[in-house]
Design a protein around this motif. Structure first.
Motif, PDB file in Angstrom:
ATOM      1  N   ILE A 221       0.788  -1.382  -0.189  1.00  0.00           N
ATOM      2  CA  ILE A 221       0.012  -0.056  -0.056  1.00  0.00           C
ATOM      3  C   ILE A 221       0.780   1.196   0.029  1.00  0.00           C
ATOM      4  CG2 ILE A 221      -1.678   1.598   1.306  1.00  0.00           C
ATOM      5  CD1 ILE A 221      -3.014  -1.312   2.452  1.00  0.00           C
ATOM      6  N   ASN A 222       1.927   1.156   0.793  1.00  0.00           N
ATOM      7  CA  ASN A 222       2.787   2.503   0.956  1.00  0.00           C
ATOM      8  C   ASN A 222       3.351   2.885  -0.543  1.00  0.00           C
ATOM      9  OD1 ASN A 222       2.404   3.934   3.544  1.00  0.00           O
ATOM     10  ND2 ASN A 222       3.465   2.276   4.773  1.00  0.00           N
ATOM     11  N   ALA A 223       3.960   1.694  -0.927  1.00  0.00           N
ATOM     12  CA  ALA A 223       4.751   1.894  -2.056  1.00  0.00           C
ATOM     13  C   ALA A 223       3.774   2.640  -3.439  1.00  0.00           C
ATOM     14  CB  ALA A 223       5.040   0.423  -2.841  1.00  0.00           C
ATOM     15  N   GLY A 224       2.266   2.048  -3.392  1.00  0.00           N
ATOM     16  CA  GLY A 224       1.575   2.446  -4.166  1.00  0.00           C
ATOM     17  C   GLY A 224       1.233   4.220  -3.881  1.00  0.00           C
ATOM     18  N   TYR A 225       0.952   4.375  -2.453  1.00  0.00           N
ATOM     19  CA  TYR A 225       0.780   5.523  -2.237  1.00  0.00           C
ATOM     20  C   TYR A 225       1.975   6.654  -2.624  1.00  0.00           C
ATOM     21  CZ  TYR A 225      -3.184   4.512   0.844  1.00  0.00           C
ATOM     22  OH  TYR A 225      -4.063   4.165   1.205  1.00  0.00           O
ATOM     23  N   LYS A 226       3.292   6.124  -2.608  1.00  0.00           N
ATOM     24  CA  LYS A 226       4.426   7.126  -2.865  1.00  0.00           C
ATOM     25  C   LYS A 226       4.556   7.379  -4.140  1.00  0.00           C
ATOM     26  CE  LYS A 226       9.410   7.091  -2.346  1.00  0.00           C
ATOM     27  NZ  LYS A 226      10.532   6.500  -1.402  1.00  0.00           N
ATOM     28  N   VAL A 227       4.483   6.195  -5.103  1.00  0.00           N
ATOM     29  CA  VAL A 227       4.615   6.507  -6.730  1.00  0.00           C
ATOM     30  C   VAL A 227       3.373   7.487  -7.035  1.00  0.00           C
ATOM     31  CG1 VAL A 227       4.597   5.189  -8.950  1.00  0.00           C
ATOM     32  CG2 VAL A 227       5.786   4.294  -6.759  1.00  0.00           C
ATOM     33  N   PHE A 228       2.176   7.001  -6.773  1.00  0.00           N
ATOM     34  CA  PHE A 228       1.270   7.713  -7.260  1.00  0.00           C
ATOM     35  C   PHE A 228       1.129   9.133  -6.672  1.00  0.00           C
ATOM     36  CE2 PHE A 228      -1.177   3.641  -8.331  1.00  0.00           C
ATOM     37  CZ  PHE A 228      -1.195   3.799  -9.558  1.00  0.00           C
ATOM     38  N   ALA A 229       1.690   9.436  -5.636  1.00  0.00           N
ATOM     39  CA  ALA A 229       1.862  10.774  -4.910  1.00  0.00           C
ATOM     40  C   ALA A 229       2.890  11.696  -5.481  1.00  0.00           C
ATOM     41  CB  ALA A 229       2.124  10.662  -3.585  1.00  0.00           C
ATOM     42  N   VAL A 230       3.847  10.950  -6.265  1.00  0.00           N
ATOM     43  CA  VAL A 230       4.958  11.883  -6.558  1.00  0.00           C
ATOM     44  C   VAL A 230       4.692  12.039  -8.341  1.00  0.00           C
ATOM     45  CG1 VAL A 230       7.433  11.474  -7.527  1.00  0.00           C
ATOM     46  CG2 VAL A 230       6.820  10.648  -5.213  1.00  0.00           C
ATOM     47  N   SER A 231       3.950  11.158  -8.898  1.00  0.00           N
ATOM     48  CA  SER A 231       3.543  11.282 -10.183  1.00  0.00           C
ATOM     49  C   SER A 231       1.986  11.043 -10.524  1.00  0.00           C
ATOM     50  CB  SER A 231       4.326  10.176 -11.102  1.00  0.00           C
ATOM     51  OG  SER A 231       5.782   9.931 -11.028  1.00  0.00           O
TER      52      SER A 231
END
Length: 211
Positions: free
Chosen positions: A17-27
Motif C-alpha cells: 500500500i505504501n509503495a503505491g501511495y508513494k509512486v502515485f503521490a509523486v507522479s
C-alpha cells in the motif's frame, strides 16, 4: 482483485500500500508505472499483477483504502456527551497525524487523486471524493456544545467553513514533504483559534484563558 492479497502478512500488505501511495503521490496517474511500484515494494511486476489485474484496479483499491484509514481514525463520539466544537476539530487533526505516521504518502496521494485529470480514472473517483473531507457532519452537529456560541445558529455554517478551509489547506500540497504538511496543520490550528474568538461567547473565552 485477487483475494490472496488479504492472506499476506499485514506488514507486506502495508508495504504494498505504501509503495503505491508513494509512486502515485509523486507522479500523476498517467505517468506512474506498475514497474516503479513493484520496485518500490520490492516485489516482481508479475506478482503485483497477480494481486491486481491492472493499474486502474490497484489505484482504486488504494483510494478506497485511504478513505477506510481516515474513517478508521474518526473520533468515536458518545451521543450522550456534549463536546467543544474546536476540541472535536483538534481531535480529528490528531487522528490524521497518526495516519501520516503510518502512511507518510497517504495525504499526498489523496491530494493528487482529488485533483486527478485523467478522464478515465477521474470519472470513477468523482462519487468517492465527497468522502475525503467528511468528518461525519450530522453526528458532529448532534453532540457539539451550542451553548458556547454567540449565535448557535452559526454552528452548521461554521462547520462547512472549517471543512472548506481544511480542503483549501490541502489543495496544491501534493508535492510537499511531511514537515510542510505539518506546517499546514499548524497554520490551520491558528485559523481555528481566530474563529473561536469570533464565534464563542466572551465568558467561555475567559474561562479558556484561565486554564
Amino acid at each position: 482483485m485477487n483475494q490472496s492479497y488479504f492472506q499476506l502478512p499485514l506488514e507486506k500488505q502495508k508495504n504494498l500500500i505504501n509503495a503505491g501511495y508513494k509512486v502515485f503521490a509523486v507522479s500523476p496517474y498517467n505517468k506512474a508505472s506498475m514497474l516503479a511500484i513493484s520496485n518500490e515494494a520490492g516485489i516482481s511486476k508479475s506478482l503485483l499483477f497477480y494481486y491486481f489485474r491492472n493499474k486502474e484496479e490497484y489505484y482504486l483499491f488504494l483510494f478506497d483504502t485511504s478513505i477506510e484509514f481516515l474513517n478508521g481514525y474518526k473520533v468515536q463520539l458518545n451521543g450522550k456527551k456534549v463536546y467543544d466544537f474546536f476540541d472535536l476539530i483538534n481531535m480529528r487533526i490528531q487522528g490524521r497525524m497518526k495516519v501520516i505516521a503510518e502512511y507518510p504518502y497517504l495525504y499526498k496521494f489523496i491530494t493528487r487523486a482529488y485533483y486527478e485529470t485523467n478522464e478515465g480514472i477521474k470519472s470513477k473517483l468523482d462519487h468517492k471524493k465527497r468522502m475525503i473531507m467528511s468528518i461525519g457532519e450530522e453526528e458532529f452537529l448532534k453532540v457539539v456544545d451550542y451553548n458556547k456560541f454567540k449565535n448557535p445558529g452559526d454552528v452548521a455554517i461554521l462547520l462547512k467553513l472549517v471543512l472548506s478551509m481544511a480542503e483549501g489547506v490541502m489543495r496544491g500540497r501534493e508535492d510537499l514533504n511531511t514537515e510542510k504538511i505539518l506546517q499546514g496543520v499548524r497554520e490551520f490550528e491558528v485559523m481555528m483559534e481566530s474563529l473561536k474568538k469570533h464565534y464563542y461567547k466572551e465568558c467561555f473565552l475567559n474561562l479558556l484563558e484561565r486554564r
